[in-house]
Enzyme design. Structure first.
Site, PDB file in Angstrom:
ATOM      1  N   ARG A 133       0.861  -1.192   0.000  1.00  9.11           N
ATOM      2  CA  ARG A 133       0.000   0.000   0.000  1.00  9.11           C
ATOM      3  C   ARG A 133       0.893   1.235   0.000  1.00  9.11           C
ATOM      4  O   ARG A 133       1.910   1.264   0.704  1.00  9.11           O
ATOM      5  CB  ARG A 133      -0.904  -0.032   1.226  1.00  9.11           C
ATOM      6  N   TYR A 327      -8.570  -1.283  13.493  1.00 12.75           N
ATOM      7  CA  TYR A 327      -8.468  -0.554  14.757  1.00 12.75           C
ATOM      8  C   TYR A 327      -9.721  -0.583  15.630  1.00 12.75           C
ATOM      9  O   TYR A 327      -9.674  -0.107  16.763  1.00 12.75           O
ATOM     10  CB  TYR A 327      -7.991   0.883  14.485  1.00 12.75           C
ATOM     11  N   THR A 352      -6.725  -3.869   4.652  1.00 13.63           N
ATOM     12  CA  THR A 352      -5.758  -2.969   4.018  1.00 13.63           C
ATOM     13  C   THR A 352      -4.827  -2.270   5.005  1.00 13.63           C
ATOM     14  O   THR A 352      -3.845  -1.665   4.578  1.00 13.63           O
ATOM     15  CB  THR A 352      -6.483  -1.913   3.149  1.00 13.63           C
ATOM     16  N   GLU A 353      -5.120  -2.331   6.307  1.00 13.64           N
ATOM     17  CA  GLU A 353      -4.181  -1.718   7.272  1.00 13.64           C
ATOM     18  C   GLU A 353      -4.429  -2.237   8.680  1.00 13.64           C
ATOM     19  O   GLU A 353      -5.568  -2.325   9.121  1.00 13.64           O
ATOM     20  CB  GLU A 353      -4.333  -0.189   7.261  1.00 13.64           C
ATOM     21  N   SER A 354      -3.328  -2.514   9.374  1.00 12.51           N
ATOM     22  CA  SER A 354      -3.423  -3.013  10.747  1.00 12.51           C
ATOM     23  C   SER A 354      -2.058  -2.923  11.392  1.00 12.51           C
ATOM     24  O   SER A 354      -1.049  -3.118  10.718  1.00 12.51           O
ATOM     25  CB  SER A 354      -3.828  -4.481  10.731  1.00 12.51           C
TER      26      SER A 354
END
Ligand SMILES: *[C@@H]1O[C@H](CO)[C@@H](O)[C@H](O)[C@H]1NC(C)=O
Ligand SMILES: *[C@@H]1O[C@H](CO)[C@@H](O)[C@H](O)[C@H]1NC(C)=O
Ligand SMILES: *[C@@H]1O[C@H](CO)[C@@H](O)[C@H](O)[C@H]1NC(C)=O
Ligand SMILES: *[C@@H]1O[C@H](CO)[C@@H](O)[C@H](O)[C@H]1NC(C)=O
Ligand SMILES: *[C@@H]1O[C@H](CO)[C@@H](O)[C@H](O)[C@H]1NC(C)=O
Ligand SMILES: *[C@@H]1O[C@H](CO)[C@@H](O)[C@H](O)[C@H]1NC(C)=O
Length: 511
Positions: A133, A327, A352-354
């Site tokens: 990403r 989150y 897509t994000e962590s």
């Protein structure tokens, strides 16, 4: 002593390339330096055999052993049945982000060490990541706030230009990753905010939204800006697989939000995709193959945004999938993803994000934290069991203060770089990602996994395009090992038996 024929044989693999352990008060890290870094041994198994990989609180780090199948069912605490003929979602992959912070840390290392760090993330000999990403301009994990056109009122983007962060911290490492991967990397571009002059609050941070009416000059210019980003990266031989219209679009509504953000309500994101971004991508040379991944926000926002955007067929036609951040996962279970999947089964769901340790009160980095490896493992298993097609970590490498992050919004990282000592530490979380990313390959499928009894084991399984099967079994218990017996319906009369220790993550790779 020669091994005699037992019910099952375990050949311990003497791993000369293993983790160079450093025991800290907070846990065990694997130390890499200019001349040494542990390697993950390849499965190297023939039909009828399986490779077992284990990571544990006690210090195993993707340690490998080889198991031989037996023809009659042995006994165990739990019988796990894999059914590769019962397929769920098709897998997209695993990965992490090319943030400025990642690049700054890579750059702080000697070239050969930066090279090896990227190699260990993206090559099939390492974690085998296939997703990356890329923030469009700055985010909190940057050393300053910048956009690609900070000239007030420049509606024609005459001053649009990539910056030194792109040329020094992002592009070279994206290209390096491309070279190490066996796949064409799937890159995802995400904006955190428009230039301040395009926003209601005059700056990239602190909430706010685009100025003017929907479809007006600010909206047109912002759309053009996103296409220009794809073009400029395209000129540098980097093409994107997907774009998210906005990182965490709901946050822009929070007054005083401490870093770059911009508000898009579900309706605004729907209209933006339908009338501006979607058509602009399709009519652009560099954008026409770029898929749109909507939401790109926390689990609790996913139904809200997806229901509004995808209910509109003129917007939905531009949308390939739904991006999920982790989150709010402590408060909202993975079943929300199944709900959204059931409503929109032809749109993929992708993490897509962590990253762990993101809370303001959390210690960051927490060197060697095993708990954080367990958190991410449990989360990925829940996601995979609820239709997620992959999962992405956030920064690949951070410094000893868990940054740089200009907004002091630091968080933990899978690799912590001590440039002053010419070393980096691979954290337990890095190995936890590998339990999935290295074995559950793109274009494989999540498959049905059943356990004979409920236990402290959390399970998920996959079949790869080459037919190999993968079972991840994570034992959350702090004191009891579980003996598992694995049955595989595609290969009756073939059983594997092994023990999953306390606080242990295992991946069984069956050839
Ligand atoms: C790197 O680590 C290895 C393994 O601990 C050690 O043998 C070697 O001396 C270290 N090299 C440097 C340059 O510190
Ligand atoms: C878009 O996809 C087509 C068909 O796969 C391909 O020929 C073309 O080169 C791609 N364009 C870009 C800019 O990658
Ligand atoms: C481990 O199990 C306990 C008890 O069921 C649970 O409270 C905790 O959240 C679990 N942790 C993980 C990482 O799965
Ligand atoms: C969703 O995940 C939870 C937690 O892993 C699991 O109990 C549940 O069965 C999953 N839902 C479906 C539909 O598989
Ligand atoms: C970040 O923290 C440092 C040290 O505490 C402080 O000087 C600085 O003002 C903070 N920056 C922001 C943006 O909060
Ligand atoms: C390197 O930096 C770390 C973190 O800032 C510090 O704890 C350590 O003492 C430094 N080591 C050396 C050799 O200067």
């Amino acid at each position: 002593m020669r091994p005699v024929v037992l019910l099952f044989l375990v050949f311990p693999f003497l791993n000369a390339d293993g983790c160079n352990k450093r025991f800290l008060s907070t846990g065990i890290v694997c130390v890499c330096n200019a001349t040494y870094c542990d390697q993950i041994p390849p499965p190297n198994v023939v039909k009828g055999h399986a490779a077992l990989y284990e990571s544990s609180k006690s210090g195993k780090r993707l340690d490998r052993s080889v198991l031989t199948s037996v023809g009659t069912q042995p006994s165990g605490d739990v019988v796990i049945t894999l059914d590769p003929s019962k397929k769920y979602q098709k897998m997209i992959g695993f990965g992490a982000a090319f943030t400025d912070a990642t690049g700054a840390n890579l750059k702080s290392l000697p070239n050969n060490m930066a090279n090896r760090l990227i190699q260990q993330n993206f090559s099939p000999e390492g974690l085998g990541y296939t997703l990356g990403r890329v923030p469009i301009a700055s985010c909190d994990f940057s050393t300053r706030v910048y956009s690609y056109d900070d000239v007030d009122g420049d509606f024609y983007l005459n001053n649009f230009a990539l910056v030194r962060e792109d040329f020094q911290w992002k592009i070279p490492y994206i290209k390096m990753a491309q070279q190490f991967s066996n796949y064409k990397l799937k890159l995802i571009a995400s904006p955190w905010a428009a230039p301040g002059w395009m926003k209601t609050n005059g700056q990239m941070q602190d909430g706010g939204q685009l100025l003017g009416d929907f479809g007006g000059p600010y909206w047109q210019t912002w759309t053009h800006y996103l296409i220009r980003f794809l073009e400029e990266y395209g000129k540098n031989d980097i093409s994107f697989w997907a774009m998210t219209p906005q990182n965490e679009p709901a946050n822009g509504n929070i007054k005083g939000y401490p870093f770059q953000t911009m508000f898009l309500s579900p309706e605004m994101e729907r209209d933006f995709v339908k009338s501006l971004l979607g058509p602009a991508l399709r009519s652009s040379i560099y954008g026409k193959n770029v898929s749109i991944i909507i939401v790109d926000d926390n689990r609790n926002q996913i139904p809200t945004y997806a229901n509004v955007i995808l209910a509109d067929i003129d917007a939905a036609v531009y949308v390939a999938g739904i991006g999920a951040h982790w989150y709010s996962d402590d408060y909202f279970g993975p079943e929300l993803l199944t709900q959204v999947h059931n409503s929109f089964p032809d749109k993929f769901i992708l993490g897509t994000e962590s990253c762990p340790g993101w809370q303001s009160w959390a210690v960051k980095p927490l060197l060697g934290s095993w708990d954080r490896a367990e958190q991410i493992t449990a989360d990925i298993i829940g996601d995979m069991n609820n239709w997620s097609t992959g999962f992405m970590d956030w920064n690949m490498a951070l410094d000893p203060a868990a940054g740089p992050n200009w907004a002091n919004n630091s968080a933990d990282g899978p690799i912590i770089v001590f440039a002053n000592q010419t070393e980096y530490y691979k954290q337990p979380v890095w190995y936890a990602m590998g339990h999935f990313s290295k074995f559950a390959l793109p274009n494989g499928y999540k498959i049905d996994v059943q356990a004979s009894v409920k236990s402290s084991l959390q399970l998920t399984g996959f079949v790869n395009p080459d037919g190999s099967r993968v079972l991840v079994a994570f034992n959350n218990a702090t004191d009891t090992a579980k003996t598992v017996v694995v049955k595989d319906t595609s290969n009756p009369n073939s059983y594997f038996q092994y023990s999953v220790g306390a606080n242990t993550i295992t991946t069984l790779y069956i050839q």
